[in-house]
Design a protein around this motif. Sequence first.
Motif, short mmCIF file in Angstrom:
data_model
loop_
_atom_site.label_atom_id
_atom_site.label_comp_id
_atom_site.label_asym_id
_atom_site.label_seq_id
_atom_site.Cartn_x
_atom_site.Cartn_y
_atom_site.Cartn_z
N GLN A 32 0.83 -1.20 0.00
CA GLN A 32 0.00 0.00 0.00
C GLN A 32 0.86 1.25 0.00
O GLN A 32 0.59 2.21 -0.72
N GLN A 33 1.93 1.26 0.80
CA GLN A 33 2.82 2.42 0.84
C GLN A 33 3.51 2.62 -0.50
O GLN A 33 3.62 3.74 -0.98
N HIS A 34 3.94 1.53 -1.12
CA HIS A 34 4.58 1.63 -2.43
C HIS A 34 3.60 2.19 -3.46
O HIS A 34 3.96 3.06 -4.26
N HIS A 35 2.35 1.71 -3.43
CA HIS A 35 1.33 2.20 -4.37
C HIS A 35 1.07 3.69 -4.16
O HIS A 35 0.96 4.45 -5.11
N GLN A 36 1.00 4.12 -2.91
CA GLN A 36 0.77 5.53 -2.61
C GLN A 36 1.94 6.38 -3.09
O GLN A 36 1.75 7.45 -3.67
N GLN A 37 3.16 5.92 -2.87
CA GLN A 37 4.34 6.65 -3.33
C GLN A 37 4.36 6.73 -4.85
O GLN A 37 4.69 7.76 -5.42
N GLN A 38 3.98 5.63 -5.50
CA GLN A 38 3.96 5.61 -6.95
C GLN A 38 2.93 6.61 -7.48
O GLN A 38 3.19 7.33 -8.44
N GLN A 39 1.76 6.68 -6.86
CA GLN A 39 0.74 7.63 -7.28
C GLN A 39 1.21 9.05 -7.08
O GLN A 39 0.94 9.93 -7.90
N GLN A 40 1.92 9.32 -5.99
CA GLN A 40 2.37 10.67 -5.70
C GLN A 40 3.46 11.11 -6.67
O GLN A 40 3.56 12.28 -7.00
N THR A 41 4.30 10.18 -7.11
CA THR A 41 5.41 10.55 -7.98
C THR A 41 5.04 10.46 -9.46
O THR A 41 5.77 10.95 -10.29
N GLU A 42 3.92 9.83 -9.80
CA GLU A 42 3.51 9.76 -11.19
C GLU A 42 3.15 11.15 -11.66
O GLU A 42 2.36 11.85 -11.04
N GLU A 43 3.73 11.56 -12.74
CA GLU A 43 3.50 12.91 -13.23
C GLU A 43 2.11 13.04 -13.81
O GLU A 43 1.61 12.14 -14.46
N ILE A 47 -5.22 20.07 -17.86
CA ILE A 47 -6.28 20.54 -16.96
C ILE A 47 -7.04 19.37 -16.35
O ILE A 47 -7.67 19.51 -15.32
N CYS A 48 -6.93 18.19 -16.98
CA CYS A 48 -7.62 17.00 -16.45
C CYS A 48 -6.83 16.33 -15.33
O CYS A 48 -7.37 15.49 -14.63
N ARG A 49 -5.55 16.70 -15.17
CA ARG A 49 -4.66 16.17 -14.13
C ARG A 49 -4.45 14.67 -14.25
O ARG A 49 -4.38 13.94 -13.28
N ARG A 50 -4.35 14.19 -15.49
CA ARG A 50 -4.08 12.77 -15.72
C ARG A 50 -2.68 12.62 -16.30
O ARG A 50 -2.03 13.60 -16.63
N GLY A 51 -2.23 11.42 -16.43
CA GLY A 51 -0.90 11.13 -16.93
C GLY A 51 -0.77 11.32 -18.43
O GLY A 51 -1.71 11.72 -19.12
N TYR A 52 0.41 11.00 -18.91
CA TYR A 52 0.72 11.12 -20.32
C TYR A 52 -0.03 10.06 -21.12
O TYR A 52 -0.01 8.88 -20.77
N HIS A 70 -3.34 17.51 -23.17
CA HIS A 70 -3.85 16.52 -24.12
C HIS A 70 -4.65 17.27 -25.19
O HIS A 70 -5.41 18.19 -24.87
N PHE A 71 -4.46 16.89 -26.44
CA PHE A 71 -5.19 17.53 -27.53
C PHE A 71 -6.69 17.59 -27.22
O PHE A 71 -7.33 18.63 -27.36
#
Length: 102
Positions: A32-43, A47-52, A70-71
């Motif tokens: 769970q901690q690893h998943h939370q860290q991954q979510q926090q560091t994922e860029e 305006i939608c605040r989603r990833g690449y 995003h287009f």
Amino acid sequence: VCDMLDMFVFLCSQVFEFDNSAANVTTNKQQQQHHQQQQQTEEVYCICRRGYYGNMIACDGPNCRIEWFHFECVGLREQPKGKWFCPSCRPAHGGFSYGSDF
């Protein structure tokens, strides 16, 4: 003697199961901690605040807070020619979204 041996085996098995379940709890917490860290560091972008994903465009505004969009989120179907400014940066650049000589 058999009863004592059976009791010893039973108690040992209970201790082993307890230790094993404690290890599983630790593993789950670590996951769970690893998943939370991954979510926090994922860029995140746009305006939608989603990833690449898909086609993206960079805002040419030097102080743009978001930078990449995003287009589909900014209503583009193809790459515009010249510089492009996001909705937030357009007012500082004459209200134009794109052009070749900015």
